[in-house]
Write an enzyme that holds these catalytic residues in place. Structure first.
Site, mmCIF file in Angstrom:
data_model
loop_
_atom_site.group_PDB
_atom_site.id
_atom_site.type_symbol
_atom_site.label_atom_id
_atom_site.label_comp_id
_atom_site.label_asym_id
_atom_site.label_seq_id
_atom_site.Cartn_x
_atom_site.Cartn_y
_atom_site.Cartn_z
ATOM 1 N N LYS A 52 14.625 24.217 96.719
ATOM 2 C CA LYS A 52 13.643 23.464 95.910
ATOM 3 C C LYS A 52 14.319 22.786 94.735
ATOM 4 C CE LYS A 52 11.235 25.783 92.717
ATOM 5 N NZ LYS A 52 11.309 25.278 91.326
ATOM 6 N N ASN A 53 15.213 23.497 94.030
ATOM 7 C CA ASN A 53 15.774 22.952 92.788
ATOM 8 C C ASN A 53 16.829 21.890 93.034
ATOM 9 O OD1 ASN A 53 13.995 24.534 91.465
ATOM 10 N ND2 ASN A 53 15.457 26.123 90.911
ATOM 11 N N ARG B 47 7.825 20.258 85.570
ATOM 12 C CA ARG B 47 8.779 19.816 84.549
ATOM 13 C C ARG B 47 9.860 18.943 85.177
ATOM 14 N NH1 ARG B 47 9.897 22.293 80.385
ATOM 15 N NH2 ARG B 47 12.130 22.023 80.671
ATOM 16 N N CYS C 79 6.972 26.575 79.179
ATOM 17 C CA CYS C 79 6.269 27.191 80.320
ATOM 18 C C CYS C 79 6.280 28.700 80.086
ATOM 19 C CB CYS C 79 6.960 26.818 81.622
ATOM 20 S SG CYS C 79 8.452 27.747 81.896
ATOM 21 N N ARG D 254 11.862 26.035 76.825
ATOM 22 C CA ARG D 254 12.478 25.028 77.709
ATOM 23 C C ARG D 254 12.788 23.702 76.987
ATOM 24 N NH1 ARG D 254 11.064 26.632 83.018
ATOM 25 N NH2 ARG D 254 12.870 25.467 83.750
ATOM 26 N N PRO D 255 13.565 23.707 75.920
ATOM 27 C CA PRO D 255 13.894 22.453 75.225
ATOM 28 C C PRO D 255 14.678 21.505 76.135
ATOM 29 C CG PRO D 255 15.342 24.214 74.506
ATOM 30 C CD PRO D 255 14.316 24.857 75.380
ATOM 31 N N ILE D 256 14.691 20.207 75.795
ATOM 32 C CA ILE D 256 15.506 19.259 76.583
ATOM 33 C C ILE D 256 16.445 18.464 75.681
ATOM 34 C CG2 ILE D 256 13.802 19.065 78.442
ATOM 35 C CD1 ILE D 256 13.139 16.279 77.296
ATOM 36 N N ASP D 257 16.817 19.063 74.550
ATOM 37 C CA ASP D 257 17.700 18.358 73.599
ATOM 38 C C ASP D 257 19.040 17.961 74.217
ATOM 39 O OD1 ASP D 257 17.862 21.338 73.511
ATOM 40 O OD2 ASP D 257 19.659 20.888 72.353
ATOM 41 N N GLN D 258 19.552 18.759 75.146
ATOM 42 C CA GLN D 258 20.846 18.413 75.752
ATOM 43 C C GLN D 258 20.726 17.210 76.688
ATOM 44 O OE1 GLN D 258 23.827 20.069 74.812
ATOM 45 N NE2 GLN D 258 22.317 20.658 73.254
ATOM 46 N N ASP E 42 16.906 33.305 88.135
ATOM 47 C CA ASP E 42 15.789 33.163 89.076
ATOM 48 C C ASP E 42 15.695 34.329 90.046
ATOM 49 O OD1 ASP E 42 15.959 29.541 89.457
ATOM 50 O OD2 ASP E 42 15.224 30.853 87.872
ATOM 51 N N ILE F 202 19.283 33.979 79.717
ATOM 52 C CA ILE F 202 18.992 32.546 79.867
ATOM 53 C C ILE F 202 17.645 32.168 79.246
ATOM 54 C CG2 ILE F 202 18.738 30.647 81.520
ATOM 55 C CD1 ILE F 202 21.526 31.828 81.658
ATOM 56 N N ARG G 59 4.368 27.214 94.606
ATOM 57 C CA ARG G 59 5.151 26.076 94.088
ATOM 58 C C ARG G 59 6.564 26.097 94.668
ATOM 59 N NH1 ARG G 59 5.091 25.558 87.734
ATOM 60 N NH2 ARG G 59 6.681 24.086 88.412
HETATM 61 C C1 EPZ Z 1 16.638 25.066 86.216
HETATM 62 O O1 EPZ Z 1 15.816 24.943 85.076
HETATM 63 C C2 EPZ Z 1 15.748 25.608 87.308
HETATM 64 N N1 EPZ Z 1 14.651 24.675 87.569
HETATM 65 C C3 EPZ Z 1 15.178 26.963 86.898
HETATM 66 O O2 EPZ Z 1 14.476 27.487 88.022
HETATM 67 C C4 EPZ Z 1 16.329 27.912 86.593
HETATM 68 O O3 EPZ Z 1 15.800 29.122 86.106
HETATM 69 C C5 EPZ Z 1 17.255 27.290 85.537
HETATM 70 O O4 EPZ Z 1 17.709 25.992 85.993
HETATM 71 C C6 EPZ Z 1 18.486 28.141 85.284
HETATM 72 O O5 EPZ Z 1 19.201 28.307 86.477
HETATM 73 C C7 EPZ Z 1 14.918 23.586 88.322
HETATM 74 O O6 EPZ Z 1 16.041 23.380 88.763
HETATM 75 C C8 EPZ Z 1 13.750 22.681 88.604
HETATM 76 P P1 EPZ Z 1 18.515 25.074 82.146
HETATM 77 P P2 EPZ Z 1 16.393 24.140 83.783
HETATM 78 O O7 EPZ Z 1 18.439 23.731 81.538
HETATM 79 O O8 EPZ Z 1 17.286 23.052 84.243
HETATM 80 C C9 EPZ Z 1 18.481 25.977 77.497
HETATM 81 C C10 EPZ Z 1 12.695 28.308 89.266
HETATM 82 O O9 EPZ Z 1 12.260 29.473 89.265
HETATM 83 N N2 EPZ Z 1 18.407 24.510 77.334
HETATM 84 O O10 EPZ Z 1 19.722 25.441 82.945
HETATM 85 O O11 EPZ Z 1 15.245 23.801 82.914
HETATM 86 C C11 EPZ Z 1 17.208 26.565 78.095
HETATM 87 O O12 EPZ Z 1 16.269 26.838 77.078
HETATM 88 C C12 EPZ Z 1 13.052 27.657 87.951
HETATM 89 O O13 EPZ Z 1 12.921 27.647 90.284
HETATM 90 C C13 EPZ Z 1 18.531 23.980 76.051
HETATM 91 O O14 EPZ Z 1 18.668 24.694 75.069
HETATM 92 O O15 EPZ Z 1 17.247 25.287 83.094
HETATM 93 C C14 EPZ Z 1 17.706 27.821 78.758
HETATM 94 O O16 EPZ Z 1 17.825 28.844 77.772
HETATM 95 C C15 EPZ Z 1 12.609 28.476 86.754
HETATM 96 N N3 EPZ Z 1 18.485 22.629 75.911
HETATM 97 C C16 EPZ Z 1 19.128 27.451 79.213
HETATM 98 O O17 EPZ Z 1 19.481 26.270 78.495
HETATM 99 C C17 EPZ Z 1 18.341 21.781 76.984
HETATM 100 O O18 EPZ Z 1 18.331 20.542 76.798
HETATM 101 C C18 EPZ Z 1 19.231 27.131 80.694
HETATM 102 O O19 EPZ Z 1 18.244 26.173 81.016
HETATM 103 C C19 EPZ Z 1 18.212 22.347 78.278
HETATM 104 C C20 EPZ Z 1 18.262 23.712 78.423
#
Ligand code: EPZ
Length: 430
Positions: free
Chosen positions: A22-23, A93, A117, A122-126, A305, A327, A397
């Site tokens: 899915k991801n 998202r 969520c 779930r910030p997206i600053d990066q 996950d 995480i 989902r």
């Molecule tokens: C992806 O989410 C997956 N979702 C998540 O799976 C998975 O848990 C996660 O990666 C970690 O492997 C999809 O691929 C659709 P991250 P993502 O950015 O990309 C912080 C599921 O069950 N962060 O790797 O949102 C964040 O807060 C879902 O299928 C920032 O600080 O995860 C977290 O602590 C749930 N700033 C860490 O990084 C940012 O801009 C990892 O998040 C982005 C992230």
């Protein structure tokens, strides 16, 4: 609302086909609009998140033709809008992958800011840091991210946090930027590699996906391709832990064992026998299982996950286990539900201590999120009595035909939505 009703106690036995990841699929579907030619994608999982994203892609003017449940054709030449509506982002998202795809192709993208969520803020600053580094003006106005630029220029980007989403989103935009982009401190998940391979099959020039440094030489355009999504290692791991928790013997088919190394290591540590084949893994759990300690980490560490699934299994293993969730900040909610089934757990911040118990007692529980919901189904399969799991829309989902696949392994589980159906199930299973 639909629920799962489960009569626990049957060990899971047999073989189960694993679907597409899915991801990986969510990002690849977004990237598919980056060419004006037709893209064919197969091994798509037929799950709600995928279907919502396809609606969002169609909504901006792309041609989306579903060939069958697992295959779709997409052509982005008809895209007329670069504005992704809030209700798509609210539903999933991952619609934010259209930011990188639209910015890369059209130098303009407007996507509603995703909220948090159940598992964290779930910030997206990066993501935004990467787009700005490539030369985009990125503003947030009225809950919407507006990214635009004359043209994107490759840059050396060092991420402050290892982020799957930011790595993929910025990699997509950089694929069509001018010059070289070097991305460091990136995520190395199999689905990051799958997206890079997909983009390269469209003519992109991306090297190093799966390592700490990704190098991208921007190209002027991308072309048609046919691509098959990698197997879903999280779906596979979910069935592997279900085998362990029910003391069963399950072979997951159509997997890449290398993607399951951290999961396999933990299953062996708690006492399961694991046999690896080219594209299958067999998990046998006969005698008593015992405790271990887990810390979730970016790939190749133990996946966050898979944390709820191992949590449920450890709650049935002799001894004291600990889980550290490094995480996400709120991924232990399922343990409160598990305690209602007799688990002995203690949560302190981002760590949980779990004392193994002999058996769970069945109860009515509620799925707090996708993976926690799947873990509570595992708990019901291992419990004495009849468990009802509410809010299974979360599970649907990310898991295709979950109850059908479990039934094929001997589970007594049905999807119900009325009291009458619940009574019928109770009479049937006695
Ligand atoms: C992806 O989410 C997956 N979702 C998540 O799976 C998975 O848990 C996660 O990666 C970690 O492997 C999809 O691929 C659709 P991250 P993502 O950015 O990309 C912080 C599921 O069950 N962060 O790797 O949102 C964040 O807060 C879902 O299928 C920032 O600080 O995860 C977290 O602590 C749930 N700033 C860490 O990084 C940012 O801009 C990892 O998040 C982005 C992230």
């Amino acid at each position: 609302m639909e629920q799962y009703i489960i009569k626990g106690g049957n060990p899971l036995v047999g073989e189960v086909e694993i679907g597409g990841a899915k991801n990986a699929a969510l990002a690849i579907l977004a990237a598919a609009i980056m060419t004006d030619e037709t893209v064919m994608i197969d091994n798509l999982p037929d799950v709600n998140d995928i279907n919502v994203l396809l609606e969002a892609i169609e909504g901006i003017g792309a041609m989306v033709q579903r060939i069958d449940r697992h295959t779709v054709k997409i052509n982005g030449s008809g895209i007329r809008s670069f504005d992704i509506e809030y209700d798509y982002i609210k539903k999933i998202r991952a619609s934010y992958y259209l930011l990188g795809a639209l910015l890369g192709k059209y130098n303009h993208a407007e996507v509603a800011l995703p909220g948090g969520c159940n598992i964290g803020s779930r910030p997206i600053d990066q993501h935004l840091k990467g787009f700005r580094a490539l030369g985009a003006d990125v503003d947030i106005e009225h809950g919407k991210i507006i990214a635009e630029t004359e043209h994107l220029v490759g840059k050396h980007i060092y991420f402050d946090v290892v982020s799957v989403g930011a790595t993929i989103n910025v990699m997509m935009a950089a694929a069509l930027a001018d010059g070289q982009t070097i991305m460091e401190n990136v995520a190395k998940e199999p689905h990051v590699v799958d997206v890079a391979n997909f983009l390269n099959s469209m003519g992109a020039n991306i090297r190093g996906a799966g390592t700490d440094v990704i190098k991208i030489r921007g190209v002027s355009r991308l072309h048609r391709t046919s691509y098959s999504i990698i197997p879903d290692q999280i779906e596979a791991g979910t069935f592997m832990f279900a085998a362990a928790a029910t003391r069963g013997d399950v072979t997951v088919l159509n997997v890449i064992p290398k993607h399951l190394e951290a999961t396999i290591a933990k299953l062996v540590e708690i006492g399961c026998e694991v046999e690896e084949f080219d594209d299958a893994v067999r998990v046998v759990s006969k005698g008593d299982l015992h405790n271990t300690h887990v810390k979730t980490l970016p790939y190749p560490g133990f996946p966050t996950d898979m944390q709820p699934q191992i949590g449920v299994t450890l709650a049935l293993c002799k001894g004291t286990s600990t889980i550290t969730e490094s995480i996400f900040e709120n991924r232990f909610k399922y343990l409160d539900e598990l305690a209602r089934m007799g688990a002995n757990v203690k949560i302190e911040g981002n760590s949980a201590t779990i004392e193994g118990v002999e058996k769970f007692s069945a109860a009515r529980v509620s799925a707090p999120d996708l993976r926690a919901g799947a873990a509570l189904v595992i708990a019901g399969l291992a419990a004495d009595g009849i468990t009802i799991v509410d809010d299974i829309v979360y599970i649907q989902r990310g898991y295709e035909r979950f109850e059908e696949k479990l039934r094929s392994l001997g589970a007594m589980i049905e999807k119900v939505s009325t009291e009458r159906e619940i009574q019928k199930f109770r009479l049937k299973v006695g």
